[in-house]
Design a protein around this motif. Structure first.
Motif, mmCIF file in Angstrom:
data_model
loop_
_atom_site.group_PDB
_atom_site.id
_atom_site.type_symbol
_atom_site.label_atom_id
_atom_site.label_comp_id
_atom_site.label_asym_id
_atom_site.label_seq_id
_atom_site.Cartn_x
_atom_site.Cartn_y
_atom_site.Cartn_z
ATOM 1 N N PHE A 186 8.367 -22.467 -48.971
ATOM 2 C CA PHE A 186 7.281 -21.918 -48.162
ATOM 3 C C PHE A 186 6.865 -20.516 -48.605
ATOM 4 C CE2 PHE A 186 9.647 -24.836 -45.378
ATOM 5 C CZ PHE A 186 8.647 -25.762 -45.144
ATOM 6 N N GLN A 279 23.299 -26.551 -33.026
ATOM 7 C CA GLN A 279 22.323 -25.620 -33.579
ATOM 8 C C GLN A 279 22.799 -24.860 -34.806
ATOM 9 O OE1 GLN A 279 20.158 -27.246 -30.931
ATOM 10 N NE2 GLN A 279 19.255 -25.710 -32.264
ATOM 11 N N ARG A 301 13.540 -18.144 -43.925
ATOM 12 C CA ARG A 301 12.368 -17.434 -44.413
ATOM 13 C C ARG A 301 12.095 -16.171 -43.607
ATOM 14 N NH1 ARG A 301 6.890 -19.850 -43.958
ATOM 15 N NH2 ARG A 301 6.588 -17.681 -44.521
ATOM 16 N N THR A 303 9.045 -13.951 -41.819
ATOM 17 C CA THR A 303 7.706 -14.240 -41.294
ATOM 18 C C THR A 303 7.018 -12.928 -40.949
ATOM 19 O OG1 THR A 303 8.521 -14.356 -39.025
ATOM 20 C CG2 THR A 303 8.455 -16.418 -40.257
ATOM 21 N N ASP A 305 5.876 -12.038 -38.209
ATOM 22 C CA ASP A 305 6.287 -11.491 -36.907
ATOM 23 C C ASP A 305 7.791 -11.195 -36.885
ATOM 24 O OD1 ASP A 305 7.278 -14.035 -36.902
ATOM 25 O OD2 ASP A 305 6.376 -14.650 -35.009
ATOM 26 N N THR A 309 8.819 -15.732 -33.571
ATOM 27 C CA THR A 309 8.516 -17.115 -33.181
ATOM 28 C C THR A 309 9.740 -18.003 -33.392
ATOM 29 O OG1 THR A 309 6.260 -16.733 -33.929
ATOM 30 C CG2 THR A 309 6.912 -19.023 -33.543
ATOM 31 N N ILE A 310 10.366 -17.815 -34.541
ATOM 32 C CA ILE A 310 11.540 -18.637 -34.869
ATOM 33 C C ILE A 310 12.635 -18.418 -33.828
ATOM 34 C CG2 ILE A 310 13.383 -18.985 -36.549
ATOM 35 C CD1 ILE A 310 11.377 -18.194 -38.742
ATOM 36 N N ASN A 314 14.256 -21.120 -31.239
ATOM 37 C CA ASN A 314 15.696 -21.411 -31.214
ATOM 38 C C ASN A 314 16.292 -21.144 -29.836
ATOM 39 O OD1 ASN A 314 17.071 -22.201 -33.879
ATOM 40 N ND2 ASN A 314 15.567 -20.706 -34.523
ATOM 41 N N VAL A 317 15.443 -24.033 -27.570
ATOM 42 C CA VAL A 317 16.253 -25.222 -27.824
ATOM 43 C C VAL A 317 17.652 -25.011 -27.258
ATOM 44 C CG1 VAL A 317 17.181 -26.751 -29.583
ATOM 45 C CG2 VAL A 317 14.959 -25.701 -29.924
ATOM 46 N N MET B 111 2.884 -22.960 -40.658
ATOM 47 C CA MET B 111 4.039 -22.889 -41.559
ATOM 48 C C MET B 111 4.449 -21.440 -41.846
ATOM 49 S SD MET B 111 5.141 -25.816 -42.286
ATOM 50 C CE MET B 111 4.558 -27.173 -41.330
ATOM 51 N N GLY B 112 3.535 -20.528 -41.631
ATOM 52 C CA GLY B 112 3.838 -19.123 -41.916
ATOM 53 C C GLY B 112 4.713 -18.480 -40.844
ATOM 54 N N ARG B 113 4.805 -19.095 -39.691
ATOM 55 C CA ARG B 113 5.556 -18.485 -38.598
ATOM 56 C C ARG B 113 6.836 -19.247 -38.248
ATOM 57 N NH1 ARG B 113 3.003 -15.284 -34.601
ATOM 58 N NH2 ARG B 113 1.120 -14.359 -35.448
ATOM 59 N N HIS B 114 6.896 -20.509 -38.685
ATOM 60 C CA HIS B 114 8.031 -21.333 -38.250
ATOM 61 C C HIS B 114 9.015 -21.571 -39.386
ATOM 62 C CE1 HIS B 114 6.318 -22.251 -34.322
ATOM 63 N NE2 HIS B 114 5.143 -22.316 -34.927
ATOM 64 N N ASP B 115 10.187 -21.983 -38.990
ATOM 65 C CA ASP B 115 11.271 -22.224 -39.941
ATOM 66 C C ASP B 115 11.528 -23.734 -39.961
ATOM 67 O OD1 ASP B 115 13.488 -21.751 -41.602
ATOM 68 O OD2 ASP B 115 14.846 -21.587 -39.878
ATOM 69 N N ILE B 116 11.076 -24.378 -41.024
ATOM 70 C CA ILE B 116 11.231 -25.837 -41.125
ATOM 71 C C ILE B 116 12.404 -26.135 -42.055
ATOM 72 C CG2 ILE B 116 10.105 -28.020 -41.716
ATOM 73 C CD1 ILE B 116 8.536 -26.557 -39.620
ATOM 74 N N ARG B 117 13.274 -26.995 -41.606
ATOM 75 C CA ARG B 117 14.483 -27.273 -42.382
ATOM 76 C C ARG B 117 14.736 -28.772 -42.466
ATOM 77 N NH1 ARG B 117 18.532 -23.615 -41.879
ATOM 78 N NH2 ARG B 117 17.552 -22.396 -40.232
ATOM 79 N N ASP B 140 12.355 -24.502 -36.150
ATOM 80 C CA ASP B 140 12.987 -23.437 -35.354
ATOM 81 C C ASP B 140 14.185 -23.980 -34.569
ATOM 82 O OD1 ASP B 140 10.923 -21.960 -36.342
ATOM 83 O OD2 ASP B 140 9.720 -22.084 -34.516
ATOM 84 N N GLY B 141 14.992 -24.777 -35.237
ATOM 85 C CA GLY B 141 16.211 -25.268 -34.608
ATOM 86 C C GLY B 141 16.027 -26.521 -33.785
#
Lengths: 740, 309
Positions: A186, A279, A301, A303, A305, A309-310, A314, A317, B111-117, B140-141
């Motif tokens: 990404f 998790q 990654r 980001t 921000d 957001t990530i 998390n 979740v 895709m620029g803000r989230h973490d895809i795994r 994001d988990g």
């Protein structure tokens, strides 16, 4: 001296497989290169979620030319044989050389294998490695037939020397090797070319990929501990999780998040397990109170921000997961506080094994055996039963259903909530132990009693239905159960006769297995069970009861089967004991020497005897005594075979002729007395040492005394004297089992 | 800013966007299979069509039922009836991961803000005699999809290999729409004159089915139906390939497979009623698997299954 760089670029490789895969790649390639005649000066292998990489430095540019001389058929041999030889050696008739040998003229071929360029060898070795790669699980994709752990997309294979860098041409199932790779999926999409390892690693880093898994793990750990420290917290160490997480990211970004206030009162193990299993979060706790208060997640990654957001995702979740856990915990506590009976009753609906009944029946048996064992390990009988009855209640709880790895531990929390004493609650957790080599055996008497009962019940059960472990198959982990019993006895220094418990529990299983038949005789069978507890073995108990009345069909059947099954199971314990003591450096034959005596069902005693014997054998006295003993034993056995009598009694000192002979009499008297005292005190080392004292008198005796004299009285007396050596030693250990 | 304007506003908009996306990528957009199934994989467009050599590309929504997951509409995440979005492409294209990620962008995941795994998760269906390797995809988990390369179906090796993507639509939509409880999720456009939430559409049915699944369904009837479906499946496949009426070779793989699907769902219902013991469970699963294998055997003898006469 070219340097080689290989990269196998694929879709995401499971984290748990990456380290081994990097190692395998290194081994397969370097072994292949060496086998083909190349040498190299150094090598490094790496893995990320999407790639395996290998650098081989200082590779020789080509393999050496090899000359080989091959001997062929005789001159004048049939044409076919000569033709065959020519084909095999790859030479023509005129290249053969005739040479005289002691067997006549023979053809010789001189084969010269030209050296090959490293490029050619590398291409071959790489293809072999890719095609035969030992993945734990591999797959095909698309319409191809190549197997890899996940679809393989591209291969970098380049050699670099003074002249520059070149691609090693190879094509594996349509994937052509090149010099192109790509960075972070990404953060740095797009492909780029590389020329050598250093450039590769640095370009990757620029493209947001940290190639070295250790570097990623270090970065994660450093950053995690720093962030935690800045908030007065500490990260709960978990090396396995760290390695796994490092295998899930190419560009680790550590983020610390909050755990909702409403979840902080959950047991720490629940928080930790839920966060880790679902998790892959690290737990972060207060350095002072050790309470888990936050979590660390590792994103793949950066980001714009800064991960906000990530982290929010998390956290959300996690909140959903922990709401579940909290819901289970609260429901479970309600059941626990009402006495846990709802759970124990539910266990009647859970099959343990289709032949061995349900969990409730199993728990009944364990409770009965725990009562039998309790007095021998210093536990209260009533408490042992009570603990055994609730030890597995948590198997019905919602939390354990969700997180099976929390079994036992939750039981302890719930038993405490149910108002049980700390000792009884501890049994819920401790009775499973010891599970692995790093797990300690419980110390508390109550836990020991239930743990032994649990394991012995499992072992006798599977022995009763004849489902013993075979070869590598041990689906019910019976070897581990037996080892658990041994460790419980050893680590608590518990000397007890195991057979009485094996016999009693075997009977309980066989009574259950005989169903209705056993019902008719239940009084008799119960009486035998009671007797076993008193008499210690099945045989004696059986006769004590059935001498006075007729045996029913089931009792008669038990009389035939119990002793054999029990002996077989004891043999299994002995085998496990050997493996266990081997790790303590005690030889198999030394253990065998200590197993042949009485009380060989007292495993702690056997282990002590073996340890003592092992130590004595390390001394000169001990080692030489064994030789003396064997000599005595051999002479005696031969004489007994020849004369057809047993020289087993009555050596008299008055027939002794020499000083050495008399000295041996005296030494045996002393040793016998000393050994008897030592054994009665359980002082095995002392007994063994007393036995070893026989060494010089025995040696002196053999040096000076001729056993087979013409005087039959003297001869018989001497043979009987040898027998005393045998019996005195046998009271300590069976030295004839010893090797060498 | 892009994330703001491009966000879908309802459950159905997410479905519509997935439909358009995969249609644009060349998939045949199929409709749900008209039978009760436990997951989108059961649709013959996936199970049967992943067998044999013929290329295939399909995408569809599949209503799925898992009776044991019923929570009377009260649990924020669990439903006994829910929707899966399924994509299956044979042979799996080399850029399937990229295509998949494109679909996430299409439904408004930036895709620029989230973490895809892609986290290892191998798939196995003991009832279908099927397995594959792949991942669960985390955003994001949170698990948002299952991504599988089929290796075997109905006991047959898949060659070529199909790539299968399964999106749990409610969970994914809740995430994209930022909803805490599934029943609160807008089903249609919240600005519509008659705005409907997921709960307006499904709360009552979740209650009704939860009660029926757990306490009311007649187990004897279910058991009888299971046995009927099993017998009918086998009977259909025992009938010869040659149809006397048309004079054509007609192997009835699909009608037989319908019975296999029925048996599988009836087993799930029996399971929810709690009348299947642990040991019996394995036996039932084995019986359904036997049917699935028979159907797979039959399908590869048909034209769609790559049979060439």
């Amino acid at each position: 001296m070219p340097n080689l760089l290989i990269e196998l670029f694929s879709e995401e490789i499971p984290a748990r497989m990456q380290a081994q895969a990097a190692h395998n790649l290194k081994k397969l390639i370097t072994d292949g290169l060496v086998e083909a005649g190349l040498t190299y000066s150094g090598t490094k292998a790496f893995s990320t979620p999407r790639r395996l990489a290998l650098a081989v430095d200082g590779l020789t540019a080509e393999s050496p030319t090899v000359r080989e001389e091959r001997k062929g058929p005789k001159v004048g041999a049939p044409e076919q044989a000569i033709e065959g030889f020519l084909r095999g050696a790859g030479v023509t008739r005129d290249q053969l050389e005739e040479r005289e040998t002691p067997k006549g003229a023979v053809y010789f071929a001189m084969i010269e294998k030209a050296g090959r360029l490293a490029d050619e060898i590398v291409a071959e070795v790489l293809e072999q490695a890719v095609r035969n790669f030992p993945w734990p699980k591999s797959m095909r994709w698309g319409a191809g037939s190549l197997r890899w752990v996940r679809p393989l997309h591209s291969i970098v294979c380049i050699l670099e020397d003074e002249a520059g860098s070149r691609i090693v041409p190879t094509d594996i199932d349509g994937i052509k090797a090149g010099d192109m790779t790509e960075g972070h999926r990404f953060m740095s999409p797009g492909r780029f070319s590389v020329a050598n390892f250093d450039q590769y690693a640095s370009l990757l880093k620029r493209a947001h990929v940290v190639l070295d898994p250790e570097e990623r793990a270090d970065h994660i750990w450093q950053d995690a501990t720093n962030q935690a420290f800045a908030s007065g917290l500490e990260v709960v160490e978990d090396k396995g999780l760290l390695a796994e997480v490092a295998g899930l990211v190419e560009w680790p970004v550590v983020l610390m998040g909050q755990i909702g206030e409403e979840f902080l009162d959950l047991p720490p193990e629940v928080l930790q397990t839920s966060m880790k299993e679902h998790q892959k979060f690290f737990s972060v706790r207060s350095a002072k109170s050790k309470r888990i208060e936050r979590f660390i997640t590792v994103a793949n990654r950066e980001t714009s921000d800064n991960g906000a957001t990530i982290l929010a995702g998390n956290q959300k979740v996690l909140a959903a997961r922990l709401s579940d856990a909290k819901f289970f915990w609260e429901n479970d506590l309600r059941v626990a506080k009402s006495g846990m009976s709802a759970w124990t009753e539910q266990l009647a609906n859970v099959t343990f094994h289709n032949k061995l009944g349900n969990q409730a029946e199993r728990i009944n048996r364990i409770a009965e055996l725990a009562r039998d064992i309790a007095p021998y390990v210093g536990a209260d009988v009533e408490d042992a039963e009570k603990a055994a009855r609730i030890a597995k209640a948590d198997l019905s709880s919602e939390m354990v259903y969700e997180f099976p790895e929390l079994q036992g531990l939750m039981g302890r929390y719930y038993a405490e909530a149910a108002g049980q004493s700390g000792e009884i609650a501890a049994v819920c957790e401790e009775h499973y132990a010891p599970l692995g080599p790093s797990d300690v055996a419980p110390r508390a008497a109550l836990s020991v009693a239930v743990s032994l009962a649990d394991k012995i019940d499992t072992l006798t059960g599977f022995w009763a239905i004849d489902e013993k472990p075979t070869g590598s198959k041990d689906p019910f982990a019976l070897r581990r159960a037996a080892l658990g019993v041994i460790r419980l006895l050893r680590e608590n220094n518990l000397s007890l006769e195991l057979s009485r418990f094996l016999d009693a529990q075997l009977m309980r299983h066989l009574i259950a297995l005989n169903g209705a038949g056993a019902e008719n005789e239940i009084d008799t069978l119960e009486e035998i069970l009671q007797e076993i507890v008193k008499a210690g073995v099945f045989g004696a108990a059986y006769h004590a009861v059935l001498d006075q009345r007729e045996a029913g069909a089931v009792a008669a059947k038990l009389a035939e089967t119990v002793p054999d099954i029990s002996a077989n199971l004891l043999g299994f314990f002995h085998d496990r004991l050997k493996v266990y003591l081997k790790d303590e450096g005690i030889r198999y034959d030394v253990i065998d020497a200590c197993l042949s005596g009485e009380l060989n069902d007292d495993l702690q005693l056997v282990a002590e005897r073996a340890t003592a014997l092992g130590r004595v054998l390390e001394t000169d006295e001990g080692a030489n005594l064994v030789q003396g003993f064997k000599r005595a034993n051999n002479i005696l056995s031969q004489a007994e075979a020849k004369d057809g009598v047993e020289y087993s009694f009555g050596a008299e000192i008055k027939f002794a002729e020499t000083a050495e002979e008399k000295a041996l009499f005296a030494a045996l008297d002393t040793a016998e007395a000393d050994i008897k005292v030592a054994l009665s005190e359980g002082a095995y080392e002392t007994a063994m040492t007393a036995m070893a004292q026989l060494r010089s008198p025995v040696d002196a005796f053999f040096e000076t005394v001729q056993i087979n004299t013409d005087n039959q009285v003297v001869r018989r007396n001497r043979l009987n004297l040898l027998n005393r050596i045998r019996t005195v030693c046998a009271s300590v250990a069976d030295l004839s089992c010893l090797e060498g | 800013m892009a994330e703001q304007t491009d966000k879908p506003r309802s459950f159905q908009e997410i479905i519509l966007r997935l439909q358009s996306y995969w249609a644009a990528k060349g998939c045949a957009v199929l409709q749900p299979y008209d039978m009760e199934v436990g997951a989108g994989t059961f649709h013959p467009a996936t199970t049967l069509r992943s067998l044999g050599t013929k290329p295939w590309a399909a995408a569809y929504v599949q209503p799925s039922r898992r009776p044991t997951d019923g929570r009377y509409g009260e649990n924020p995440n669990r439903l006994q009836h829910y929707y899966q979005y399924q994509v299956v492409i044979k042979p799996s294209p080399p850029d399937l991961q990229a295509l998949y990620l494109g679909s996430l962008e299409a439904i408004g995941i930036d895709m620029g803000r989230h973490d895809i795994r892609f986290v290892e998760d191998d798939w196995e269906s003991p009832t279908l005699g099927a397995w594959g390797l792949g991942w669960e995809v985390w955003c994001d988990g949170m698990e948002v999809s299952q991504f599988t390369y089929f290796q075997q179906v109905g006991g047959h090796d898949c060659h070529p290999v199909s790539g299968e993507l399964t999106y749990g639509l409610e969970r994914l939509a809740m995430y994209v729409l930022g909803v805490e409880h599934v029943m609160d999720m807008p089903y249609n456009d919240p600005q519509a004159p008659i705005a409907l939430s997921y709960g307006d559409v499904f709360r009552q049915t979740e209650q009704e089915y939860s009660r029926w699944n757990f306490d009311v369904a007649d187990t004897e009837t279910l058991l009888r139906h299971f046995e009927d479906a099993e017998a009918e499946c086998q009977r259909i496949l025992e009938v010869g390939a040659d149809d006397p009426k048309t004079g054509k070779r007609i192997i009835m793989a699909h009608p037989a497979y319908d019975q296999c699907i029925k048996a599988s769902h009836l087993f799930n219902l029996l399971d929810a009623r709690g009348v299947i013991s642990v040991t019996e469970r394995q036996a039932y699963i084995g019986r359904v698997r036997t049917l699935a294998k028979l159907c797979a055997d039959a399908f590869v003898q048909t034209e769609a299954g790559g049979y060439v006469s």
